[in-house]
Motif scaffolding. Sequence first.
Motif, short mmCIF file in Angstrom:
data_model
loop_
_atom_site.label_atom_id
_atom_site.label_comp_id
_atom_site.label_asym_id
_atom_site.label_seq_id
_atom_site.Cartn_x
_atom_site.Cartn_y
_atom_site.Cartn_z
N ARG A 51 0.84 -1.21 0.00
CA ARG A 51 0.00 0.00 0.00
C ARG A 51 0.87 1.25 0.00
O ARG A 51 0.57 2.24 -0.67
N LEU B 14 0.76 4.22 -2.85
CA LEU B 14 0.42 5.60 -2.54
C LEU B 14 1.58 6.54 -2.84
O LEU B 14 1.39 7.74 -3.01
N ARG C 167 -4.21 14.65 -5.87
CA ARG C 167 -5.54 14.65 -5.25
C ARG C 167 -6.22 13.28 -5.44
O ARG C 167 -6.99 12.85 -4.58
N ARG D 181 -4.55 10.40 -5.58
CA ARG D 181 -3.89 9.49 -4.65
C ARG D 181 -4.45 9.67 -3.24
O ARG D 181 -4.64 8.72 -2.50
N GLU D 182 -4.70 10.93 -2.88
CA GLU D 182 -5.28 11.21 -1.56
C GLU D 182 -6.66 10.57 -1.45
O GLU D 182 -7.00 9.96 -0.44
N ARG D 183 -7.44 10.70 -2.52
CA ARG D 183 -8.78 10.14 -2.51
C ARG D 183 -8.75 8.62 -2.40
O ARG D 183 -9.51 8.01 -1.66
N ALA E 129 -6.39 6.85 -1.13
CA ALA E 129 -5.85 6.44 0.16
C ALA E 129 -6.94 6.32 1.22
O ALA E 129 -6.83 5.54 2.16
N HIS E 130 -8.00 7.12 1.06
CA HIS E 130 -9.08 7.12 2.04
C HIS E 130 -10.36 6.48 1.50
O HIS E 130 -11.42 6.60 2.12
N SER E 131 -10.26 5.85 0.35
CA SER E 131 -11.45 5.26 -0.25
C SER E 131 -11.93 4.05 0.54
O SER E 131 -11.13 3.23 1.01
N THR E 132 -13.23 3.95 0.70
CA THR E 132 -13.83 2.78 1.37
C THR E 132 -14.73 2.01 0.41
O THR E 132 -15.52 1.18 0.84
#
Length: 291
Positions: A41, A45, A269, A271-273, A275-278
Amino acid sequence: MSKHKDSSDHRSSKKHSGSKKSDKKRPKDGSACEVTKGRVRAHFLDGETGPWAKRLADQASAADDVVATSASAPKADSANAAAEVAAASPRHQGPDYTVPSSIDIVADPVLHAMSTRRSISKVDGETPNDSDLREIIRSLSSVADHKGLRPWRFIILRGEDRHRLGVALDEAAAVTRKPGERNEKPLRAELLLALVSSPSENPKVPEWEQHATAAGAGHLLELALWQAGWGVMWRSGTMTNEPAVRRLHRLSPGELLMGWFYIGAVPERYRERMAHSTRPLPDPDQFLETL
Protein backbone atom coordinates in the motif's frame (compact mmCIF):
# COMPACT_ATOMS: atom_id res chain seq x y z
CA MET A 1 -26.39 -17.49 -7.79
CA SER A 2 -28.35 -20.67 -7.20
CA LYS A 3 -26.93 -23.03 -4.59
CA HIS A 4 -27.63 -26.69 -3.96
CA LYS A 5 -27.48 -28.19 -0.54
CA ASP A 6 -25.41 -31.18 -1.70
CA SER A 7 -22.65 -29.13 -3.33
CA SER A 8 -22.66 -26.57 -0.53
CA ASP A 9 -22.22 -29.28 2.12
CA HIS A 10 -19.52 -30.88 0.02
CA ARG A 11 -17.60 -27.61 -0.29
CA SER A 12 -17.98 -26.94 3.41
CA SER A 13 -16.76 -30.41 4.26
CA LYS A 14 -13.82 -30.12 1.88
CA LYS A 15 -12.85 -26.75 3.29
CA HIS A 16 -13.06 -28.08 6.84
CA SER A 17 -11.01 -31.16 6.04
CA GLY A 18 -8.30 -29.03 4.45
CA SER A 19 -8.18 -26.42 7.19
CA LYS A 20 -5.40 -28.15 9.07
CA LYS A 21 -3.13 -28.06 6.05
CA SER A 22 -3.81 -24.42 5.25
CA ASP A 23 -3.29 -23.38 8.89
CA LYS A 24 0.23 -24.69 8.75
CA LYS A 25 1.01 -22.49 5.77
CA ARG A 26 -0.11 -19.25 7.37
CA PRO A 27 1.69 -17.31 10.12
CA LYS A 28 -0.18 -17.77 13.39
CA ASP A 29 -0.43 -14.04 14.02
CA GLY A 30 -0.69 -13.02 10.37
CA SER A 31 2.12 -10.52 10.94
CA ALA A 32 4.15 -11.38 7.83
CA CYS A 33 1.11 -10.94 5.61
CA GLU A 34 0.22 -7.63 7.28
CA VAL A 35 3.76 -6.32 6.85
CA THR A 36 3.63 -7.15 3.14
CA LYS A 37 0.23 -5.51 2.70
CA GLY A 38 1.45 -2.38 4.44
CA ARG A 39 4.51 -2.16 2.23
CA VAL A 40 2.49 -2.69 -0.94
CA ARG A 41 0.00 0.00 0.00
CA ALA A 42 2.85 2.39 0.84
CA HIS A 43 4.50 1.82 -2.54
CA PHE A 44 1.17 2.34 -4.32
CA LEU A 45 0.42 5.60 -2.54
CA ASP A 46 3.95 6.82 -3.27
CA GLY A 47 3.28 6.40 -6.98
CA GLU A 48 5.48 3.32 -7.36
CA THR A 49 2.92 0.77 -8.47
CA GLY A 50 5.36 -0.82 -10.91
CA PRO A 51 8.78 -0.96 -9.19
CA TRP A 52 7.57 -2.44 -5.90
CA ALA A 53 7.12 -5.91 -7.41
CA LYS A 54 10.74 -5.94 -8.60
CA ARG A 55 11.93 -4.89 -5.15
CA LEU A 56 10.02 -7.70 -3.51
CA ALA A 57 11.43 -10.17 -6.03
CA ASP A 58 14.99 -8.95 -5.37
CA GLN A 59 14.49 -9.28 -1.63
CA ALA A 60 13.04 -12.75 -2.08
CA SER A 61 16.11 -13.75 -4.11
CA ALA A 62 18.43 -12.40 -1.41
CA ALA A 63 16.57 -14.38 1.26
CA ASP A 64 16.79 -17.53 -0.85
CA ASP A 65 20.56 -17.05 -1.12
CA VAL A 66 20.80 -16.87 2.66
CA VAL A 67 18.76 -20.07 2.97
CA ALA A 68 21.02 -21.87 0.49
CA THR A 69 24.13 -20.77 2.37
CA SER A 70 22.76 -21.77 5.76
CA ALA A 71 21.86 -25.24 4.49
CA SER A 72 25.57 -26.17 4.34
CA ALA A 73 26.49 -24.39 7.59
CA PRO A 74 27.01 -26.19 10.96
CA LYS A 75 23.88 -26.69 13.06
CA ALA A 76 25.26 -24.32 15.68
CA ASP A 77 24.82 -21.48 13.20
CA SER A 78 21.15 -22.29 12.48
CA ALA A 79 19.85 -19.59 14.81
CA ASN A 80 21.99 -16.94 13.13
CA ALA A 81 20.92 -18.20 9.68
CA ALA A 82 17.26 -17.90 10.63
CA ALA A 83 17.82 -14.34 11.80
CA GLU A 84 19.55 -13.49 8.52
CA VAL A 85 16.59 -14.88 6.55
CA ALA A 86 14.16 -12.78 8.55
CA ALA A 87 16.31 -9.69 8.06
CA ALA A 88 16.73 -10.31 4.33
CA SER A 89 13.02 -10.03 3.64
CA PRO A 90 9.74 -10.10 5.58
CA ARG A 91 8.23 -11.26 2.31
CA HIS A 92 4.90 -12.89 1.73
CA GLN A 93 5.39 -16.45 0.50
CA GLY A 94 2.93 -15.95 -2.35
CA PRO A 95 -0.58 -17.28 -2.86
CA ASP A 96 -1.28 -21.00 -2.56
CA TYR A 97 -3.72 -21.60 -5.38
CA THR A 98 -4.77 -24.99 -3.96
CA VAL A 99 -6.52 -23.14 -1.13
CA PRO A 100 -8.85 -20.42 -2.46
CA SER A 101 -8.73 -18.36 0.74
CA SER A 102 -4.95 -17.99 0.42
CA ILE A 103 -5.22 -15.76 -2.68
CA ASP A 104 -4.11 -12.29 -1.59
CA ILE A 105 -5.35 -9.44 -3.79
CA VAL A 106 -2.98 -6.97 -2.15
CA ALA A 107 0.23 -9.00 -2.26
CA ASP A 108 -0.20 -10.49 -5.74
CA PRO A 109 0.98 -7.82 -8.24
CA VAL A 110 -1.42 -8.88 -11.02
CA LEU A 111 -4.50 -9.06 -8.80
CA HIS A 112 -3.40 -5.86 -7.08
CA ALA A 113 -3.31 -3.96 -10.38
CA MET A 114 -6.67 -5.41 -11.41
CA SER A 115 -8.42 -4.57 -8.16
CA THR A 116 -6.97 -1.06 -7.66
CA ARG A 117 -7.22 0.21 -11.23
CA ARG A 118 -9.32 3.32 -11.59
CA SER A 119 -10.16 5.52 -14.56
CA ILE A 120 -8.48 8.89 -13.98
CA SER A 121 -10.55 11.54 -15.74
CA LYS A 122 -8.02 14.38 -15.36
CA VAL A 123 -4.38 13.37 -15.61
CA ASP A 124 -1.28 15.53 -15.14
CA GLY A 125 0.99 16.52 -18.01
CA GLU A 126 3.82 14.03 -17.55
CA THR A 127 3.51 11.03 -19.89
CA PRO A 128 5.40 7.84 -20.73
CA ASN A 129 7.79 8.27 -23.64
CA ASP A 130 7.42 6.37 -26.90
CA SER A 131 10.08 3.85 -25.86
CA ASP A 132 8.07 3.02 -22.72
CA LEU A 133 4.94 2.67 -24.83
CA ARG A 134 6.70 0.21 -27.12
CA GLU A 135 7.62 -2.02 -24.18
CA ILE A 136 4.12 -1.88 -22.70
CA ILE A 137 2.47 -2.62 -26.05
CA ARG A 138 4.92 -5.48 -26.59
CA SER A 139 3.47 -7.14 -23.47
CA LEU A 140 -0.07 -7.08 -24.90
CA SER A 141 0.68 -10.11 -27.06
CA SER A 142 -0.45 -12.25 -24.11
CA VAL A 143 -4.10 -11.32 -24.80
CA ALA A 144 -6.35 -14.23 -25.80
CA ASP A 145 -6.09 -14.22 -29.58
CA HIS A 146 -7.62 -17.03 -31.64
CA LYS A 147 -5.20 -18.05 -34.42
CA GLY A 148 -2.77 -15.32 -33.35
CA LEU A 149 -4.19 -12.78 -35.80
CA ARG A 150 -3.19 -9.73 -33.69
CA PRO A 151 -6.26 -7.78 -34.91
CA TRP A 152 -5.43 -4.44 -33.31
CA ARG A 153 -3.17 -1.42 -33.65
CA PHE A 154 -2.57 1.79 -31.73
CA ILE A 155 -2.08 5.33 -33.03
CA ILE A 156 -0.11 7.87 -30.96
CA LEU A 157 -1.55 11.39 -30.76
CA ARG A 158 0.55 14.15 -29.20
CA GLY A 159 0.79 17.91 -29.69
CA GLU A 160 -0.89 19.22 -32.84
CA ASP A 161 -2.44 15.82 -33.61
CA ARG A 162 -4.84 16.39 -30.71
CA HIS A 163 -6.03 19.64 -32.33
CA ARG A 164 -6.58 17.78 -35.59
CA LEU A 165 -8.73 15.29 -33.69
CA GLY A 166 -10.77 18.18 -32.25
CA VAL A 167 -11.38 19.54 -35.75
CA ALA A 168 -12.47 16.09 -36.98
CA LEU A 169 -14.85 15.66 -34.04
CA ASP A 170 -16.38 19.08 -34.75
CA GLU A 171 -16.83 18.19 -38.41
CA ALA A 172 -18.48 14.91 -37.46
CA ALA A 173 -20.87 16.69 -35.10
CA ALA A 174 -21.47 19.61 -37.52
CA VAL A 175 -20.15 22.06 -34.92
CA THR A 176 -19.06 25.54 -36.07
CA ARG A 177 -16.87 27.46 -33.65
CA LYS A 178 -16.05 31.15 -33.41
CA PRO A 179 -12.61 32.30 -34.59
CA GLY A 180 -9.98 31.30 -32.03
CA GLU A 181 -12.18 28.69 -30.37
CA ARG A 182 -11.25 25.02 -30.44
CA ASN A 183 -12.52 21.69 -29.23
CA GLU A 184 -10.92 21.22 -25.81
CA LYS A 185 -11.87 17.58 -25.32
CA PRO A 186 -8.80 16.02 -26.99
CA LEU A 187 -6.60 18.36 -24.92
CA ARG A 188 -7.47 16.77 -21.58
CA ALA A 189 -4.21 14.78 -21.77
CA GLU A 190 -0.84 15.38 -23.42
CA LEU A 191 -0.86 11.83 -24.80
CA LEU A 192 -3.70 9.94 -26.48
CA LEU A 193 -3.53 6.41 -27.84
CA ALA A 194 -6.23 5.49 -30.35
CA LEU A 195 -7.16 1.80 -30.40
CA VAL A 196 -8.12 0.38 -33.79
CA SER A 197 -9.66 -3.06 -34.16
CA SER A 198 -8.34 -4.42 -37.42
CA PRO A 199 -9.97 -7.78 -38.21
CA SER A 200 -8.85 -9.94 -41.09
CA GLU A 201 -10.66 -12.59 -43.10
CA ASN A 202 -10.41 -15.98 -41.42
CA PRO A 203 -12.94 -18.81 -41.78
CA LYS A 204 -12.39 -19.93 -38.17
CA VAL A 205 -12.33 -16.56 -36.42
CA PRO A 206 -15.47 -14.40 -36.86
CA GLU A 207 -15.19 -10.62 -36.88
CA TRP A 208 -16.87 -10.18 -33.50
CA GLU A 209 -14.24 -12.40 -31.89
CA GLN A 210 -11.45 -10.28 -33.34
CA HIS A 211 -13.12 -7.12 -32.02
CA ALA A 212 -13.25 -8.80 -28.60
CA THR A 213 -9.53 -9.53 -28.83
CA ALA A 214 -8.79 -5.89 -29.67
CA ALA A 215 -10.87 -4.77 -26.68
CA GLY A 216 -8.92 -7.23 -24.53
CA ALA A 217 -5.67 -5.64 -25.71
CA GLY A 218 -7.08 -2.28 -24.66
CA HIS A 219 -7.89 -3.52 -21.16
CA LEU A 220 -4.41 -5.02 -20.82
CA LEU A 221 -2.95 -1.67 -21.89
CA GLU A 222 -4.86 0.06 -19.09
CA LEU A 223 -3.65 -2.46 -16.52
CA ALA A 224 -0.04 -2.29 -17.70
CA LEU A 225 -0.02 1.51 -17.60
CA TRP A 226 -1.67 1.53 -14.18
CA GLN A 227 0.85 -0.97 -12.80
CA ALA A 228 3.63 1.24 -14.18
CA GLY A 229 2.22 4.19 -12.26
CA TRP A 230 0.31 6.06 -15.00
CA GLY A 231 -3.28 7.29 -14.97
CA VAL A 232 -5.55 6.33 -17.88
CA MET A 233 -9.06 7.14 -19.09
CA TRP A 234 -10.55 5.17 -22.00
CA ARG A 235 -12.91 7.52 -23.84
CA SER A 236 -15.11 7.08 -26.91
CA GLY A 237 -18.40 8.68 -27.93
CA THR A 238 -21.06 8.77 -30.61
CA MET A 239 -18.71 10.49 -33.11
CA THR A 240 -15.93 7.91 -32.77
CA ASN A 241 -16.60 6.16 -36.09
CA GLU A 242 -18.06 9.03 -38.08
CA PRO A 243 -16.44 9.55 -41.52
CA ALA A 244 -14.37 12.61 -40.59
CA VAL A 245 -12.87 10.88 -37.56
CA ARG A 246 -12.24 7.66 -39.47
CA ARG A 247 -10.42 9.60 -42.22
CA LEU A 248 -8.14 11.24 -39.68
CA HIS A 249 -7.12 7.82 -38.34
CA ARG A 250 -6.74 6.36 -41.86
CA LEU A 251 -9.14 3.48 -41.17
CA SER A 252 -9.86 0.90 -43.82
CA PRO A 253 -13.53 -0.09 -44.39
CA GLY A 254 -13.32 -3.17 -42.17
CA GLU A 255 -11.63 -1.44 -39.22
CA LEU A 256 -13.30 -0.09 -36.10
CA LEU A 257 -12.04 2.79 -33.96
CA MET A 258 -12.59 1.72 -30.34
CA GLY A 259 -11.78 5.04 -28.70
CA TRP A 260 -8.78 6.79 -27.18
CA PHE A 261 -6.73 6.24 -24.04
CA TYR A 262 -5.96 9.55 -22.33
CA ILE A 263 -2.68 8.96 -20.50
CA GLY A 264 -0.71 10.97 -17.94
CA ALA A 265 0.56 11.14 -14.39
CA VAL A 266 -1.89 10.48 -11.54
CA PRO A 267 -2.61 13.79 -9.75
CA GLU A 268 -1.89 13.91 -6.04
CA ARG A 269 -5.54 14.65 -5.25
CA TYR A 270 -6.49 11.27 -6.76
CA ARG A 271 -3.89 9.49 -4.65
CA GLU A 272 -5.28 11.21 -1.56
CA ARG A 273 -8.78 10.14 -2.51
CA MET A 274 -7.74 6.54 -3.13
CA ALA A 275 -5.85 6.44 0.16
CA HIS A 276 -9.08 7.12 2.04
CA SER A 277 -11.45 5.26 -0.25
CA THR A 278 -13.83 2.78 1.37
CA ARG A 279 -15.45 1.63 -1.85
CA PRO A 280 -15.69 -2.17 -1.66
CA LEU A 281 -15.04 -4.52 -4.54
CA PRO A 282 -18.27 -5.93 -6.01
CA ASP A 283 -19.71 -9.22 -4.81
CA PRO A 284 -18.42 -11.84 -7.28
CA ASP A 285 -21.67 -13.81 -6.98
CA GLN A 286 -23.40 -11.25 -9.20
CA PHE A 287 -21.14 -12.36 -12.07
CA LEU A 288 -21.40 -16.11 -11.47
CA GLU A 289 -24.10 -18.65 -12.21
CA THR A 290 -24.33 -22.32 -13.03
CA LEU A 291 -25.97 -24.23 -15.86
